[in-house]
Design a protein around this motif. Structure first.
Motif, short mmCIF file in Angstrom:
data_model
loop_
_atom_site.label_atom_id
_atom_site.label_comp_id
_atom_site.label_asym_id
_atom_site.label_seq_id
_atom_site.Cartn_x
_atom_site.Cartn_y
_atom_site.Cartn_z
N ARG A 1 80.21 -49.58 -4.04
CA ARG A 1 80.30 -50.85 -4.76
C ARG A 1 78.99 -51.64 -4.70
O ARG A 1 78.68 -52.39 -5.61
CB ARG A 1 81.43 -51.70 -4.17
CG ARG A 1 82.80 -51.03 -4.29
CD ARG A 1 83.82 -51.75 -3.41
NE ARG A 1 83.98 -53.13 -3.81
CZ ARG A 1 84.26 -54.13 -2.98
NH1 ARG A 1 84.43 -53.89 -1.70
NH2 ARG A 1 84.39 -55.36 -3.42
N CYS A 2 78.27 -51.51 -3.60
CA CYS A 2 77.07 -52.33 -3.40
C CYS A 2 75.98 -51.94 -4.39
O CYS A 2 75.66 -50.77 -4.55
CB CYS A 2 76.57 -52.16 -1.96
SG CYS A 2 75.04 -53.03 -1.64
N LEU A 3 75.39 -52.94 -5.03
CA LEU A 3 74.33 -52.73 -6.02
C LEU A 3 72.94 -52.81 -5.38
O LEU A 3 71.94 -52.69 -6.09
CB LEU A 3 74.43 -53.80 -7.11
CG LEU A 3 75.82 -53.97 -7.75
CD1 LEU A 3 75.83 -55.18 -8.68
CD2 LEU A 3 76.20 -52.72 -8.53
N ALA A 4 72.88 -53.06 -4.08
CA ALA A 4 71.60 -53.27 -3.39
C ALA A 4 70.75 -54.32 -4.11
O ALA A 4 69.54 -54.21 -4.22
CB ALA A 4 70.83 -51.95 -3.23
N CYS A 5 71.43 -55.36 -4.57
CA CYS A 5 70.76 -56.39 -5.39
C CYS A 5 69.99 -57.39 -4.54
O CYS A 5 69.20 -58.17 -5.07
CB CYS A 5 71.79 -57.12 -6.23
SG CYS A 5 72.89 -58.17 -5.26
N THR A 6 70.27 -57.46 -3.26
CA THR A 6 69.64 -58.36 -2.27
C THR A 6 70.21 -59.79 -2.25
O THR A 6 69.80 -60.60 -1.44
CB THR A 6 68.09 -58.48 -2.38
OG1 THR A 6 67.76 -59.34 -3.47
CG2 THR A 6 67.42 -57.15 -2.58
N ASN A 7 71.14 -60.09 -3.15
CA ASN A 7 71.66 -61.47 -3.20
C ASN A 7 72.14 -61.97 -1.84
O ASN A 7 71.88 -63.11 -1.46
CB ASN A 7 72.86 -61.55 -4.15
CG ASN A 7 72.45 -61.95 -5.55
OD1 ASN A 7 71.28 -61.90 -5.88
ND2 ASN A 7 73.42 -62.33 -6.36
N CYS A 8 72.88 -61.12 -1.12
CA CYS A 8 73.49 -61.57 0.13
C CYS A 8 72.43 -62.02 1.13
O CYS A 8 72.63 -63.01 1.85
CB CYS A 8 74.39 -60.49 0.73
SG CYS A 8 73.61 -58.87 0.80
N CYS B 1 66.35 -56.40 3.50
CA CYS B 1 66.58 -55.05 4.01
C CYS B 1 67.32 -54.18 3.00
O CYS B 1 67.53 -52.99 3.23
CB CYS B 1 67.33 -55.10 5.34
SG CYS B 1 68.84 -56.09 5.28
N PHE B 2 67.72 -54.77 1.85
CA PHE B 2 68.38 -53.97 0.81
C PHE B 2 67.38 -53.32 -0.15
O PHE B 2 67.77 -52.51 -0.98
CB PHE B 2 69.37 -54.84 0.02
CG PHE B 2 70.69 -55.00 0.72
CD1 PHE B 2 71.70 -54.06 0.58
CD2 PHE B 2 70.92 -56.08 1.56
CE1 PHE B 2 72.92 -54.20 1.23
CE2 PHE B 2 72.12 -56.23 2.22
CZ PHE B 2 73.13 -55.29 2.07
N THR B 3 66.09 -53.68 -0.08
CA THR B 3 65.14 -53.03 -0.98
C THR B 3 64.70 -51.70 -0.37
O THR B 3 64.63 -51.53 0.85
CB THR B 3 63.89 -53.90 -1.24
OG1 THR B 3 63.15 -54.03 -0.02
CG2 THR B 3 64.27 -55.28 -1.75
N CYS C 1 77.80 -62.40 -3.96
CA CYS C 1 77.74 -60.95 -4.19
C CYS C 1 78.35 -60.68 -5.56
O CYS C 1 79.50 -61.01 -5.80
CB CYS C 1 78.53 -60.22 -3.11
SG CYS C 1 78.65 -58.44 -3.46
N PRO C 2 77.59 -60.08 -6.47
CA PRO C 2 78.12 -59.91 -7.84
C PRO C 2 79.36 -59.04 -7.90
O PRO C 2 80.12 -59.13 -8.87
CB PRO C 2 76.95 -59.28 -8.61
CG PRO C 2 75.98 -58.82 -7.59
CD PRO C 2 76.21 -59.61 -6.35
N VAL C 3 79.59 -58.20 -6.88
CA VAL C 3 80.80 -57.37 -6.90
C VAL C 3 81.80 -57.84 -5.84
O VAL C 3 82.79 -57.15 -5.57
CB VAL C 3 80.46 -55.87 -6.73
CG1 VAL C 3 79.71 -55.37 -7.95
CG2 VAL C 3 79.65 -55.62 -5.46
N GLY C 4 81.55 -58.98 -5.23
CA GLY C 4 82.52 -59.59 -4.33
C GLY C 4 82.75 -58.86 -3.02
O GLY C 4 83.83 -58.95 -2.43
N ILE C 5 81.73 -58.17 -2.50
CA ILE C 5 81.88 -57.53 -1.19
C ILE C 5 81.99 -58.63 -0.13
O ILE C 5 81.25 -59.61 -0.15
CB ILE C 5 80.70 -56.58 -0.90
CG1 ILE C 5 80.77 -55.39 -1.86
CG2 ILE C 5 80.71 -56.11 0.55
CD1 ILE C 5 79.55 -54.48 -1.82
N ASP C 6 82.95 -58.44 0.78
CA ASP C 6 83.31 -59.49 1.72
C ASP C 6 83.07 -58.97 3.14
O ASP C 6 83.74 -58.03 3.60
CB ASP C 6 84.80 -59.83 1.49
CG ASP C 6 85.31 -60.90 2.43
OD1 ASP C 6 84.73 -61.09 3.52
OD2 ASP C 6 86.33 -61.53 2.08
#
Ligand code: SF4
Ligand code: SF4
Length: 372
Positions: free
Chosen positions: A261-268, A300-302, A351-356
């Motif tokens: 699910r994670c997009l590795a977008c770095t938002n979090c 750390c997501f990049t 988180c654009p996909v709502g990971i909690d």
């Protein structure tokens, strides 16, 4: 320390007193359909009559049925933006004929007053103090911005939809790290603020404010406000033995599940008030006369973040999500003596996909004993 009750019509005196002492006042305001932190001049710039509706991957503003000034939780901004800016120029190299001159960039000296700092945010600032000031090397940008801040905390009158500060022991009551803390009370045709001092600076300012001394009924009202907010909190982080739980489960199948699910977008990491990773960037003017080195937030997501000799150590999204969560909730204790999470809920909301993060911990915990 003292306490006073200010009528809503007198709250402007707080802004006047801070401005009179030369502080640049920063606080919450509405911009682009969100509550952001920015420069404000007075109470009219606050989000009067607004609240926020938050859930995993979702944030919107909604009108309240009163004119509360602090009737919302937290938005995507945190005070980290002011103390550890997203981009900071470090130095320049100026070329003149065959000579290079290195010029360190001056750090602006501004006296900030932060208005409306939530309990979880005070806890986050205390964590970043340890990171930037208390772990060996002192970060001069952070130190310069931080050392004169006048901190006005706010006890939360509503819980955000993704908050879990109660389970992290960080809120909703401000317990430390403020100069003044206020609790907004709207009841029985009254609209007041209970102000309590938390430092000598706060005590001095409070003495110059209008209002009446707070009595036992006012303190009871503060207790009821924070108790009601705590009871509204819909999420919970199971913290017991969390460090061992995560260290013992580095190969858990849940990491694969979340990575799908994670997009590795770095938002979090960008919205998190405690994340502190950065990188450096060099840029050169078109005529090659000036080169500039800057620090900017990284995550750390990049893929590049863990690159060693050009090869990323954490090449998959699974590796990167696991690194983020285990650092935040486990190895942070070894590094800085506390959790790296204060339960603000931003990483869930944005988180654009709502990971909690609370669900991810619960999912790993639920299998203990089952997988053994
Ligand atoms: S990990 Fe999430 S909930 Fe915890 S402090 Fe960071 S943004 Fe807030
Ligand atoms: S957990 Fe969510 S916010 Fe964080 S990198 Fe993955 S998709 Fe983005």
């Amino acid at each position: 320390m003292s306490s006073k009750v200010l009528d809503r019509s007198d709250i402007g005196a707080l802004f006047d007193a801070l401005a009179g002492e030369g502080y640049r006042i920063l606080g919450p305001t509405v911009r682009d359909n969100a509550i952001v932190y920015d420069r404000i001049d007075g109470e009219e710039d606050l989000p009067v009559g607004w609240t926020d509706i938050q859930d995993g991957g979702s944030y919107r503003l909604q009108r309240r049925d009163d004119n509360a000034l602090f009737g919302y939780a937290v938005g995507q901004h945190s005070w980290k933006e002011m103390l550890f800016p997203p981009r900071t120029e470090l130095f320049r190299v100026e070329r003149s004929n065959a000579t290079l001159r290195f010029v360190p960039t001056a750090v602006p000296e501004v006296r900030y007053a932060f208005i409306g700092v939530r309990a979880c945010e005070l806890a986050a600032i205390a964590i970043q103090d340890r990171v930037f000031l208390g772990s060996g090397a002192v970060d001069r940008t952070y130190q310069t911005a931080r050392h004169e801040v006048f901190m006005v905390g706010v006890n939360c009158m509503v819980a955000g939809g993704t908050c879990f500060c109660v389970s992290m022991g960080t809120g909703p009551r401000c317990s430390d790290g403020y100069d003044l803390v206020l609790t907004e009370v709207i009841a029985d045709h009254r609209h007041e603020f209970v102000l309590e001092s938390g430092s000598d600076k706060g005590e001095d300012l409070l003495a110059r404010m209008p209002g009446r001394p707070a009595g036992p009924d006012d303190h009871d009202q503060v207790d009821r406000t924070v108790a009601r907010t705590a009871s509204q909190m819909g999420r919970w982080m199971g913290n017991e033995g969390i460090k061992e739980l995560l260290y013992d489960n580095l190969q858990h199948p849940r990491w694969e599940e979340v990575a799908k699910r994670c997009l590795a977008c770095t938002n979090c990491t960008l919205v998190c008030p405690t994340c502190f990773c950065s990188t450096t960037e060099d840029s050169v003017s078109l005529d090659s006369a000036v080169a500039t080195r800057s620090r900017r937030w990284d995550s750390c997501f990049t893929l590049d973040f863990s690159a060693v000799h050009g090869v990323p150590v954490r090449s998959t999204t699974k590796d990167r999500y696991r690194q983020w969560m285990t650092h935040k909730l486990a190895s942070w204790y070894d590094q800085f003596g506390s959790s790296g999470c204060v339960g603000c809920g931003r990483c869930i909301t944005w988180c654009p996909v709502g990971i909690d993060i609370t669900e991810e911990v619960a999912a790993i915990r639920a299998t203990q004993g089952v997988m053994a």
